[in-house]
Design a protein around this motif. Structure first.
Motif, PDB file in Angstrom:
ATOM      1  N   GLY A 141     -33.304  12.642 -50.429  1.00  0.00           N
ATOM      2  CA  GLY A 141     -34.697  12.198 -50.414  1.00  0.00           C
ATOM      3  C   GLY A 141     -35.303  12.425 -49.050  1.00  0.00           C
ATOM      4  N   GLY A 142     -36.509  11.910 -48.872  1.00  0.00           N
ATOM      5  CA  GLY A 142     -37.190  12.077 -47.588  1.00  0.00           C
ATOM      6  C   GLY A 142     -38.147  13.244 -47.609  1.00  0.00           C
ATOM      7  N   SER A 143     -37.777  14.294 -48.336  1.00  0.00           N
ATOM      8  CA  SER A 143     -38.634  15.453 -48.601  1.00  0.00           C
ATOM      9  C   SER A 143     -38.210  15.948 -49.971  1.00  0.00           C
ATOM     10  CB  SER A 143     -38.414  16.571 -47.590  1.00  0.00           C
ATOM     11  OG  SER A 143     -38.847  16.176 -46.315  1.00  0.00           O
ATOM     12  N   ALA A 145     -34.256  11.456 -54.902  1.00  0.00           N
ATOM     13  CA  ALA A 145     -34.832  10.119 -54.817  1.00  0.00           C
ATOM     14  C   ALA A 145     -36.037  10.147 -53.885  1.00  0.00           C
ATOM     15  CB  ALA A 145     -33.797   9.135 -54.285  1.00  0.00           C
ATOM     16  N   TYR A 146     -36.844   9.117 -53.995  1.00  0.00           N
ATOM     17  CA  TYR A 146     -38.065   9.041 -53.193  1.00  0.00           C
ATOM     18  C   TYR A 146     -38.249   7.633 -52.645  1.00  0.00           C
ATOM     19  CZ  TYR A 146     -43.048   8.055 -52.522  1.00  0.00           C
ATOM     20  OH  TYR A 146     -44.252   7.612 -52.030  1.00  0.00           O
ATOM     21  N   GLY A 147     -38.755   7.548 -51.443  1.00  0.00           N
ATOM     22  CA  GLY A 147     -39.078   6.248 -50.865  1.00  0.00           C
ATOM     23  C   GLY A 147     -39.774   6.439 -49.539  1.00  0.00           C
ATOM     24  N   MET A 148     -40.100   5.330 -48.908  1.00  0.00           N
ATOM     25  CA  MET A 148     -40.795   5.359 -47.620  1.00  0.00           C
ATOM     26  C   MET A 148     -40.239   4.248 -46.750  1.00  0.00           C
ATOM     27  SD  MET A 148     -44.689   5.209 -49.008  1.00  0.00           S
ATOM     28  CE  MET A 148     -45.539   5.579 -47.484  1.00  0.00           C
ATOM     29  N   THR A 149     -40.465   4.348 -45.459  1.00  0.00           N
ATOM     30  CA  THR A 149     -40.103   3.262 -44.556  1.00  0.00           C
ATOM     31  C   THR A 149     -40.719   1.950 -45.064  1.00  0.00           C
ATOM     32  OG1 THR A 149     -40.106   4.841 -42.754  1.00  0.00           O
ATOM     33  CG2 THR A 149     -40.243   2.526 -42.127  1.00  0.00           C
ATOM     34  N   GLU A 150     -41.940   2.037 -45.588  1.00  0.00           N
ATOM     35  CA  GLU A 150     -42.660   0.842 -46.047  1.00  0.00           C
ATOM     36  C   GLU A 150     -42.040   0.249 -47.311  1.00  0.00           C
ATOM     37  OE1 GLU A 150     -43.850   3.672 -45.073  1.00  0.00           O
ATOM     38  OE2 GLU A 150     -45.846   3.569 -44.208  1.00  0.00           O
ATOM     39  N   GLU A 201     -38.134  14.282 -40.406  1.00  0.00           N
ATOM     40  CA  GLU A 201     -38.899  13.498 -39.422  1.00  0.00           C
ATOM     41  C   GLU A 201     -40.339  14.026 -39.344  1.00  0.00           C
ATOM     42  OE1 GLU A 201     -37.782  10.790 -38.014  1.00  0.00           O
ATOM     43  OE2 GLU A 201     -35.654  10.978 -38.476  1.00  0.00           O
ATOM     44  N   TRP A 202     -41.243  13.131 -38.971  1.00  0.00           N
ATOM     45  CA  TRP A 202     -42.677  13.452 -39.005  1.00  0.00           C
ATOM     46  C   TRP A 202     -43.193  14.144 -37.749  1.00  0.00           C
ATOM     47  CZ3 TRP A 202     -44.650  13.261 -43.577  1.00  0.00           C
ATOM     48  CH2 TRP A 202     -44.272  12.283 -44.496  1.00  0.00           C
ATOM     49  N   ILE A 203     -44.147  15.038 -37.985  1.00  0.00           N
ATOM     50  CA  ILE A 203     -44.918  15.647 -36.895  1.00  0.00           C
ATOM     51  C   ILE A 203     -46.383  15.395 -37.238  1.00  0.00           C
ATOM     52  CG2 ILE A 203     -45.613  17.856 -35.851  1.00  0.00           C
ATOM     53  CD1 ILE A 203     -42.798  18.915 -36.568  1.00  0.00           C
TER      54      ILE A 203
HETATM   55  P1  AMP Z   1     -40.551   7.993 -44.262  1.00  0.00           P
HETATM   56  O1  AMP Z   1     -41.305   6.730 -44.185  1.00  0.00           O
HETATM   57  O2  AMP Z   1     -40.427   8.685 -42.961  1.00  0.00           O
HETATM   58  O3  AMP Z   1     -39.256   7.847 -44.946  1.00  0.00           O
HETATM   59  O4  AMP Z   1     -41.410   8.988 -45.155  1.00  0.00           O
HETATM   60  C1  AMP Z   1     -41.861   8.670 -46.431  1.00  0.00           C
HETATM   61  C2  AMP Z   1     -42.615   9.839 -46.985  1.00  0.00           C
HETATM   62  O5  AMP Z   1     -41.737  10.950 -47.117  1.00  0.00           O
HETATM   63  C3  AMP Z   1     -43.193   9.629 -48.368  1.00  0.00           C
HETATM   64  O6  AMP Z   1     -44.421   8.958 -48.331  1.00  0.00           O
HETATM   65  C4  AMP Z   1     -43.327  11.061 -48.843  1.00  0.00           C
HETATM   66  O7  AMP Z   1     -44.488  11.673 -48.311  1.00  0.00           O
HETATM   67  C5  AMP Z   1     -42.110  11.735 -48.225  1.00  0.00           C
HETATM   68  N1  AMP Z   1     -40.978  11.755 -49.177  1.00  0.00           N
HETATM   69  C6  AMP Z   1     -39.975  10.876 -49.284  1.00  0.00           C
HETATM   70  N2  AMP Z   1     -39.125  11.237 -50.263  1.00  0.00           N
HETATM   71  C7  AMP Z   1     -39.616  12.369 -50.803  1.00  0.00           C
HETATM   72  C8  AMP Z   1     -39.206  13.234 -51.862  1.00  0.00           C
HETATM   73  N3  AMP Z   1     -38.113  13.012 -52.571  1.00  0.00           N
HETATM   74  N4  AMP Z   1     -39.980  14.301 -52.123  1.00  0.00           N
HETATM   75  C9  AMP Z   1     -41.102  14.563 -51.402  1.00  0.00           C
HETATM   76  N5  AMP Z   1     -41.533  13.793 -50.394  1.00  0.00           N
HETATM   77  C10 AMP Z   1     -40.808  12.706 -50.095  1.00  0.00           C
END
Ligand code: AMP
Length: 535
Positions: free
Chosen positions: A296-298, A319-324, A436-438
């Motif tokens: 996940g993460g991208s 999988a998908y998720g965010m720091t939040e 990681e974000w830019i």
């Molecule tokens: P972070 O808070 O750094 O973990 O980033 C969360 C963000 O990463 C999400 O809002 C999405 O934009 C992106 N992201 C996380 N998982 C995925 C995924 N499986 N596919 C595409 N984007 C993702």
């Protein structure tokens, strides 16, 4: 029912009591080190005691600046174990942002890996930290300009183990992690004891990550990014064997660790798994122990899922998720009645981000309200649930993302008839490179501050290894001239190296919308095949 507050300390207590023999294996400078949960428990209680002696009180923030290893795991439990707040600092942020978040969180003590000391030394004049604890395998403290410094192992040797504080309100903060903003300083997310415990439970559900005692889990995802997806907390609670990859690992090191320790579950961003795929090409490894890779993460490219599963027989879960969101909220697993479709269709479904894990709710808001679940209508994904933040810590930007009891994720998705979401775009103008974000906006502002630049737009372009990389499009002011190298020299002192655009393209004008905003979609289209063409 009893109103028993959920508390992180009970998770470690369970490991000590029921799984004292199970191990945490860490890759350190001089090789692998093994600790049982009994030892981890004892060491954690000593660390808790040492922090108390240093004056850390309930609610105080303690920062960590470290890789994935047993000491960081001990901090994960010792800090909330005394009612303080574990602030995991992302080591990849720029020095300015690192200083900002240490100050914004008001960290009283920092625990730092010895090899990461130079980064903190660079910002020491800008921060106000009362004590630095150095995590090192060496018996002596390394030379440092930080003061006062303490040796982690010496502190433990001198400390008497203590009991954890468990009579805390379950909403009491246990952890915090900053996430990058579209522009400006990172935004802090506070995790409560309750949120972490419930999220850990979700990681154990059979239809989610199904983490269990019998697993050997390898969190490749850093402990400084969304709590390594919460795996350290859940693994300890369940008595799972943990394998910690330590500093600066390579695909070869990961492959060897996975084979040697018979890892069953590994978690990380697509860049990590692409690297591992290349390594596996050598045909040297037996990874039959692995029952799933969590990615996940991208977005996980479909070709990568196919390669792991068809070539190497390793199940791959997107999988998908965010720091939040602690972070796990969505996971891509086929439903029982979707098994009969063709392999190609299965891959198409599983390359989507997936559907909600039990415990969280979603809605997807398009321009005319909630979108139809037809796989085509697009809208912003909104989430709510007990492990989703309801604000950014002391930050006015909260009101943009948190509205009417929902988190507006900034991710634009479609939802199919089965509820699988697919991320198709982002409303937030950021670039995710290797997990990681830019900030495109920060790069644009920096470029436009150059006296020869009229305007600059920075866009994400798909990249085979890093998923996305920034490319800058620059229009030079009339009568002025500037070279690419001059612009790179101008940017270099202002940003981390990996933030610098992979290319600076000079243009006569940047395409714009009717209201004069950069038409990034069009720019992205123009540059989409950039990395395929230059290869
Ligand atoms: P972070 O808070 O750094 O973990 O980033 C969360 C963000 O990463 C999400 O809002 C999405 O934009 C992106 N992201 C996380 N998982 C995925 C995924 N499986 N596919 C595409 N984007 C993702």
């Amino acid at each position: 029912m009893m109103n028993v507050p959920l508390n992180i300390a009970t998770m470690l207590e369970r490991a000590e009591r029921f799984f004292p023999k199970k191990q945490v294996i860490s890759r350190m400078k001089n090789g692998l080190v093994r600790h049982t949960y009994q030892e981890i428990g004892e060491r954690t209680r000593k660390l808790a005691s040492a922090l108390r002696t240093l004056g850390v009180n309930t609610g105080d923030r303690v920062g960590t600046f470290a890789w994935n290893h047993h000491r960081h795991l001990e901090a994960y439990f010792a800090i909330p174990g005394i009612g303080a707040v574990l602030h995991t600092i992302n080591i990849r942020l720029s020095p300015q942002h690192i200083a900002y978040i240490i100050n914004h969180a008001n960290d009283r003590v920092l625990l730092i890996d010895d090899d990461l000391l130079p980064i903190i030394e660079r910002v020491q004049d800008e921060i106000n930290v009362e004590a630095f604890i150095i995590m090192t395998d060496d018996p002596m403290l390394p030379e440092t300009t930080l003061a006062p410094v303490y040796h982690y192992e010496e502190l433990l040797q001198q400390a008497e183990p203590i009991s954890f504080v468990k009579d805390l309100d379950e909403h009491h903060p246990a952890g915090m992690c900053y996430t990058s903003a579209t522009t400006g300083n990172p935004k802090g997310v506070l995790y409560s004891h309750r949120g972490i415990v419930l999220h850990s439970m979700a990681l154990g559900l059979a239809d989610s990550a199904a983490l269990s005692e019998s697993d050997v889990a390898l969190p490749v995802v850093p402990m400084f990014h969304a709590n390594a997806w919460g795996l350290p907390f859940a693994a300890v609670w369940f008595g799972t064997t943990l394998v910690m990859p330590g500093a600066a690992f390579t695909p070869k090191i990961l492959a060897e660790l996975m084979e040697q320790e018979k890892v069953t579950l590994a978690a990380g961003v697509p860049t990590v798994w692409l690297g591992l795929l290349n390594e596996l090409e050598k045909g040297l490894y037996d990874l039959r122990s692995v029952t799933r890779i969590l990615c996940g993460g991208s977005a996980a490219p479909k070709g990568m899922i196919r390669a792991f599963e068809e070539k190497y027989g390793i199940p791959f879960v997107h999988a998908y998720g965010m720091t939040e969101t602690s972070p796990l909220v969505v996971l891509s697993r086929l439903k029982s009645y979707q098994q009969h479709v063709s392999n190609e269709e299965k891959l198409d479904i599983r390359a989507k981000q997936g559907f909600l894990v039990p415990g969280v709710e979603m809605k997807v808001i398009g321009k005319d309200g909630e979108v139809a679940w037809d796989g085509t209508e697009m809208g912003e994904l909104c989430l709510r649930g007990p492990w989703i933040a309801d604000e950014y810590y002391n930050d006015e930007r909260s009101k943009d993302a948190f509205r009417d009891g929902w988190l507006y994720t900034g991710d634009v998705v479609t939802v199919d008839e089965e509820g699988f979401i697919k991320i198709v775009d982002r409303t937030k103008d950021v670039i995710k490179s290797g997990g990681e974000w830019i900030s495109s906006v920060d790069l644009e502002n920096a470029l436009m501050a150059h006296e020869a630049v009229f305007e600059a737009a920075v866009v994400a372009v798909p990249h085979p290894q890093w998923q996305e990389r920034p490319i800058a499009c620059v229009v030079v002011k009339e009568g002025k001239s500037v070279t690419k190298e001059e612009l790179y020299d101008f940017l270099r002192p202002q940003f981390a190296k990996w933030w610098l655009p992979d290319e600076i393209v000079f243009m006569n004008e940047i395409p714009k919308t009717s209201v004069g905003k950069f038409l990034k979609m069009k720019l992205r289209e123009q540059l989409r095949d950039y990395f395929t063409n230059v290869q």
